[in-house]
Motif scaffolding. Structure first.
Motif, mmCIF file in Angstrom:
data_model
loop_
_atom_site.group_PDB
_atom_site.id
_atom_site.type_symbol
_atom_site.label_atom_id
_atom_site.label_comp_id
_atom_site.label_asym_id
_atom_site.label_seq_id
_atom_site.Cartn_x
_atom_site.Cartn_y
_atom_site.Cartn_z
ATOM 1 N N GLY A 92 0.752 -1.235 -0.084
ATOM 2 C CA GLY A 92 -0.067 0.075 -0.058
ATOM 3 C C GLY A 92 0.743 1.321 0.099
ATOM 4 O O GLY A 92 0.629 2.267 -0.692
ATOM 5 N N ASP A 93 1.770 1.258 0.871
ATOM 6 C CA ASP A 93 2.700 2.332 0.675
ATOM 7 C C ASP A 93 3.388 2.755 -0.739
ATOM 8 O O ASP A 93 3.623 3.649 -1.177
ATOM 9 C CB ASP A 93 3.919 2.185 1.649
ATOM 10 C CG ASP A 93 3.558 2.175 3.156
ATOM 11 O OD1 ASP A 93 2.409 2.738 3.480
ATOM 12 O OD2 ASP A 93 4.274 1.563 4.152
ATOM 13 N N VAL A 94 3.859 1.468 -1.411
ATOM 14 C CA VAL A 94 4.653 1.705 -2.749
ATOM 15 C C VAL A 94 3.481 2.187 -3.605
ATOM 16 O O VAL A 94 3.822 3.354 -4.534
ATOM 17 C CB VAL A 94 4.901 0.286 -3.228
ATOM 18 C CG1 VAL A 94 5.312 0.384 -4.670
ATOM 19 C CG2 VAL A 94 5.882 -0.112 -2.350
ATOM 20 N N VAL A 95 2.094 1.729 -3.528
ATOM 21 C CA VAL A 95 1.202 2.465 -4.360
ATOM 22 C C VAL A 95 0.804 3.847 -4.311
ATOM 23 O O VAL A 95 0.585 4.404 -5.051
ATOM 24 C CB VAL A 95 -0.256 1.490 -4.399
ATOM 25 C CG1 VAL A 95 -1.467 2.277 -4.850
ATOM 26 C CG2 VAL A 95 0.020 0.153 -4.926
ATOM 27 N N GLU A 96 0.830 4.112 -2.909
ATOM 28 C CA GLU A 96 0.836 5.527 -2.461
ATOM 29 C C GLU A 96 1.863 6.393 -3.097
ATOM 30 O O GLU A 96 1.684 7.456 -3.519
ATOM 31 C CB GLU A 96 0.663 5.676 -0.930
ATOM 32 C CG GLU A 96 0.356 7.285 -0.543
ATOM 33 C CD GLU A 96 0.360 7.323 0.942
ATOM 34 O OE1 GLU A 96 0.580 8.301 1.508
ATOM 35 O OE2 GLU A 96 0.224 6.131 1.721
ATOM 36 N N GLY A 97 2.878 5.917 -3.036
ATOM 37 C CA GLY A 97 3.963 6.563 -3.656
ATOM 38 C C GLY A 97 3.947 6.990 -5.132
ATOM 39 O O GLY A 97 4.251 7.949 -5.757
ATOM 40 N N THR B 43 -8.441 10.953 -3.320
ATOM 41 C CA THR B 43 -7.810 9.348 -3.806
ATOM 42 C C THR B 43 -6.887 9.036 -2.554
ATOM 43 O O THR B 43 -6.897 7.841 -1.957
ATOM 44 C CB THR B 43 -7.462 9.257 -5.268
ATOM 45 O OG1 THR B 43 -8.555 9.826 -6.160
ATOM 46 C CG2 THR B 43 -7.045 7.941 -5.548
ATOM 47 N N LEU B 44 -5.837 10.078 -2.475
ATOM 48 C CA LEU B 44 -4.638 9.601 -1.405
ATOM 49 C C LEU B 44 -5.348 9.270 -0.033
ATOM 50 O O LEU B 44 -5.022 8.386 0.589
ATOM 51 C CB LEU B 44 -3.644 10.615 -1.572
ATOM 52 C CG LEU B 44 -2.972 10.595 -2.742
ATOM 53 C CD1 LEU B 44 -2.059 11.914 -2.763
ATOM 54 C CD2 LEU B 44 -1.585 9.468 -2.606
ATOM 55 N N GLU B 45 -6.244 10.112 0.100
ATOM 56 C CA GLU B 45 -6.897 10.077 1.590
ATOM 57 C C GLU B 45 -7.698 8.826 1.780
ATOM 58 O O GLU B 45 -7.652 8.215 2.767
ATOM 59 C CB GLU B 45 -7.833 11.579 1.910
ATOM 60 C CG GLU B 45 -8.772 11.512 3.192
ATOM 61 C CD GLU B 45 -7.797 11.346 3.996
ATOM 62 O OE1 GLU B 45 -8.336 11.159 5.525
ATOM 63 O OE2 GLU B 45 -6.570 11.920 4.266
ATOM 64 N N ASN B 46 -8.395 8.618 0.704
ATOM 65 C CA ASN B 46 -9.218 7.300 0.585
ATOM 66 C C ASN B 46 -8.291 5.988 0.892
ATOM 67 O O ASN B 46 -8.759 5.007 1.667
ATOM 68 C CB ASN B 46 -10.034 7.100 -0.635
ATOM 69 C CG ASN B 46 -11.372 8.038 -0.570
ATOM 70 O OD1 ASN B 46 -11.701 8.769 0.318
ATOM 71 N ND2 ASN B 46 -11.882 8.359 -1.884
ATOM 72 N N LEU B 47 -7.232 5.937 0.329
ATOM 73 C CA LEU B 47 -5.923 5.068 0.079
ATOM 74 C C LEU B 47 -5.659 4.784 1.593
ATOM 75 O O LEU B 47 -5.587 3.676 2.240
ATOM 76 C CB LEU B 47 -5.106 5.268 -0.870
ATOM 77 C CG LEU B 47 -4.027 4.021 -0.860
ATOM 78 C CD1 LEU B 47 -4.751 2.698 -1.133
ATOM 79 C CD2 LEU B 47 -2.881 4.413 -1.787
ATOM 80 N N ARG B 48 -5.308 6.073 2.410
ATOM 81 C CA ARG B 48 -4.715 5.909 3.540
ATOM 82 C C ARG B 48 -5.928 5.365 4.485
ATOM 83 O O ARG B 48 -5.738 4.545 5.301
ATOM 84 C CB ARG B 48 -4.241 7.395 4.151
ATOM 85 C CG ARG B 48 -3.140 7.726 3.489
ATOM 86 C CD ARG B 48 -2.612 9.071 4.129
ATOM 87 N NE ARG B 48 -3.384 10.355 3.985
ATOM 88 C CZ ARG B 48 -3.227 11.206 2.817
ATOM 89 N NH1 ARG B 48 -2.067 10.947 2.191
ATOM 90 N NH2 ARG B 48 -4.119 11.966 2.663
ATOM 91 N N ILE B 49 -7.088 5.893 4.429
ATOM 92 C CA ILE B 49 -8.340 5.222 5.376
ATOM 93 C C ILE B 49 -8.461 3.868 5.077
ATOM 94 O O ILE B 49 -8.651 3.115 6.185
ATOM 95 C CB ILE B 49 -9.539 5.896 4.850
ATOM 96 C CG1 ILE B 49 -9.458 7.466 5.476
ATOM 97 C CG2 ILE B 49 -10.683 5.236 5.553
ATOM 98 C CD1 ILE B 49 -10.772 8.428 5.034
ATOM 99 N N ALA B 50 -8.381 3.376 3.824
ATOM 100 C CA ALA B 50 -8.296 1.839 3.574
ATOM 101 C C ALA B 50 -7.301 1.092 4.134
ATOM 102 O O ALA B 50 -7.619 0.017 5.024
ATOM 103 C CB ALA B 50 -8.288 1.604 1.875
ATOM 104 N N MET B 51 -6.113 1.474 4.149
ATOM 105 C CA MET B 51 -4.823 0.893 4.874
ATOM 106 C C MET B 51 -5.232 0.967 6.226
ATOM 107 O O MET B 51 -4.843 -0.097 7.174
ATOM 108 C CB MET B 51 -3.765 1.385 4.398
ATOM 109 C CG MET B 51 -3.286 1.362 2.813
ATOM 110 S SD MET B 51 -3.989 -0.191 1.927
ATOM 111 C CE MET B 51 -2.454 -1.211 2.791
#
Length: 527
Positions: free
Chosen positions: A346-351, A455-463
């Protein structure tokens, strides 16, 4: 033909013993593996406690190899120091010798009862700990049955003329007997099995004297070799544990081999009977080794540090960091390892998301190459996690572990899809923008940036939900689907409004703009 039949019966009984040992070790691992690993991890206070923990864990697992691999994984991750780990292995060596001693007691009539009980418990469970306990009980019954078969098969073998001639030829070749037993133990992965194979031969008079003692020493040393081979690809700290344990055993064997005759004269003081004396020697050897080396563990570890220093290994992002191969027989622990690796994914995808936004805004073509490399990491880790989870024994997963496994598998698959959208779609759109020297309107870039931020905020919430299991937060994320659809529609309507008034930047980037909005919506769908 008769000799061949005797040999086949003996080897079949030995194979059955190995299978029973494996069933017990696997059953204990699956039922109590997480607790045993916690015990090993707690061996950080003093070396005597570490020795006792190693002894207890090995009696439970009936395998010093399994204990060594568990401890090596802790050492390799920096969770257990080298001194305590070596002390733990001294206890493990005593534990495996005590297992051998316990199995020599005449409890053969229990085998049928244990097999029956094991089958009943195993078949009455639908997975998880109950089936694992049934497997353990069944394995104990199989082991006891195999010992009775070994005893029955050894008597005619000891009476065979060919065996007498072979033993006469080997009677003075203690080193050869040592090497032979060590090799047999490496193949069997179990000193318990090899020594229990020697016991009925000794009991029937087929083998004895210094040769039998040398073969016991060979079994001791041979059981230290599989962990050395298994940890060959692990960090130096993990390899030092296995190599150090093998070195201590070899030193002990080297000290004993020249004086086996004298040792043999002392053994009758412990117990009568050649077979019992072999097992007593096995226990005494490991006890003396522990007493002698326990105060010298610091020196042993220092020597191992010089022999196998920590190497400066580059951090390979394509390599899975948290998938512990030794944990695959303990589903709860293995799923925890896979979860950590999924979070790294997830961190790599966020990057990748952040770099793709920078690529769209700044036009730095070097970022496109970085995104491509990061997608290679996503693909590699996604594949590693899938294969790792696929190796877990599905039949022994309880309902909670099965659900968690499915969640992690779904997570890594969706993250990999997001990586593909960024690499194959958004990156190519950005490269086209750079190639044709196009520029978004200020309003258009602001809308894309806002969509990216959400989108980044949603990804952080998902993780975060993956870690916490927060149902309220999960419902909040699901509700964002409506917000994402509204954001895409509003951004599209605003872009079309700029087209109607003839904004040049909007006309030139119209296809790029709408495709990026569509791709961000797809990414949010995966989130």
């Amino acid at each position: 033909m008769a000799s061949s039949l005797i040999l086949v019966n003996l080897l079949g009984a030995a194979a059955l013993l190995l299978w029973g040992l494996r069933m017990v070790s696997t059953g204990i691992n699956r039922a109590f593996g997480a607790d045993l690993r916690q015990w090993i991890g707690s061996a950080t206070r003093n070396r005597v406690l570490a020795l006792l923990i190693g002894l207890a864990v090995t009696i439970a697992l009936q395998s010093s190899t399994a204990t060594c691999l568990m401890a090596a994984s802790f050492v390799g991750r920096g969770l257990l120091g080298g001194v305590m780990a070596q002390a733990l292995m001294l206890g493990a060596n005593i534990g495996t010798s005590l297992v051998t001693k316990l199995l020599t007691f005449d409890v053969g009539p229990l085998s049928a009862a244990l097999i029956l009980a094991g089958v009943v418990v195993f078949r009455s469970g639908e997975g998880g700990r109950r089936r694992a306990i049934g497997r353990t009980v069944l394995g104990l019954g199989v082991m006891l049955l195999s010992l009775r078969l070994l005893d029955a098969g050894a008597t005619p073998l000891a009476d065979a003329p060919e065996m007498h001639r072979l033993l006469a030829d080997l009677s003075g070749a203690t080193v050869l007997g040592f090497v032979f037993a060590a090799g047999l133990t490496v193949l069997a992965h179990s000193s318990v099995a090899v020594i229990l194979l020697l016991v009925p031969l000794a009991g029937s008079g087929g083998i004895g004297g210094p040769l039998a003692l040398a073969m016991v020493l060979g079994a001791n040393f041979g059981s230290a070799i599989p962990p050395v081979l298994e940890t060959s690809g692990q960090p130096a700290a993990a390899r030092r544990l296995a190599v150090g344990n093998a070195a201590l055993r070899l030193l002990g064997c080297a000290a004993c081999l020249p004086v086996l005759g004298e040792i043999g004269t002392l053994l009758p003081w412990l117990e009568a009977g050649t077979a019992a004396q072999l097992v007593d020697f096995h226990v005494a050897f490991n006890l003396v080794l522990a007493v002698f080396f326990l105060p010298l563990i610091d020196v042993v570890v220092a020597v191992m540090m010089r022999v196998l220093p920590d190497e400066m290994m580059p951090d390979d992002p394509l390599r899975a960091h948290y998938l512990d191969a030794s944990a695959t027989e303990i589903p709860s622990v293995a799923i925890g390892c896979a979860t950590r690796e999924a979070l790294r994914l997830g961190d790599v995808v966020e990057g990748m998301l952040r770099r793709s936004l920078d690529l769209l805004r700044n036009g730095d073509i070097k970022l496109a190459a970085e995104i491509g490399k990061m997608d290679d990491v996503v693909d590699a880790v996604h594949q590693a996690v899938k294969l790792y989870l696929a190796r877990l024994p599905q039949s022994d997963l309880d309902e909670a572990d099965s659900q968690r496994l499915a969640e992690i598998m779904t997570l890594v698959i969706n993250l990999e899809h997001i990586g593909d959208i960024i690499d194959r779609n958004i990156k190519e759109l950005a490269e086209k923008k750079i190639k044709h020297k196009l520029a978004f309107s200020d309003e258009g870039l602001g809308e894309i940036t806002k969509f990216y931020d959400q989108t980044l905020e949603n990804l952080r919430i998902a993780m975060a939900i993956v870690v916490s299991g927060d149902v309220k937060l999960a419902r909040q994320l699901i509700a964002e689907k409506v917000g994402v659809r509204n954001m895409e529609r509003q951004a599209t309507d605003a872009h079309l409004a700029r087209l109607r008034v003839g904004r040049r930047e909007s006309i030139e980037t119209s296809t790029l703009h709408l495709d990026i909005l569509r791709d961000l919506k797809r990414i949010n769908a995966h989130i």
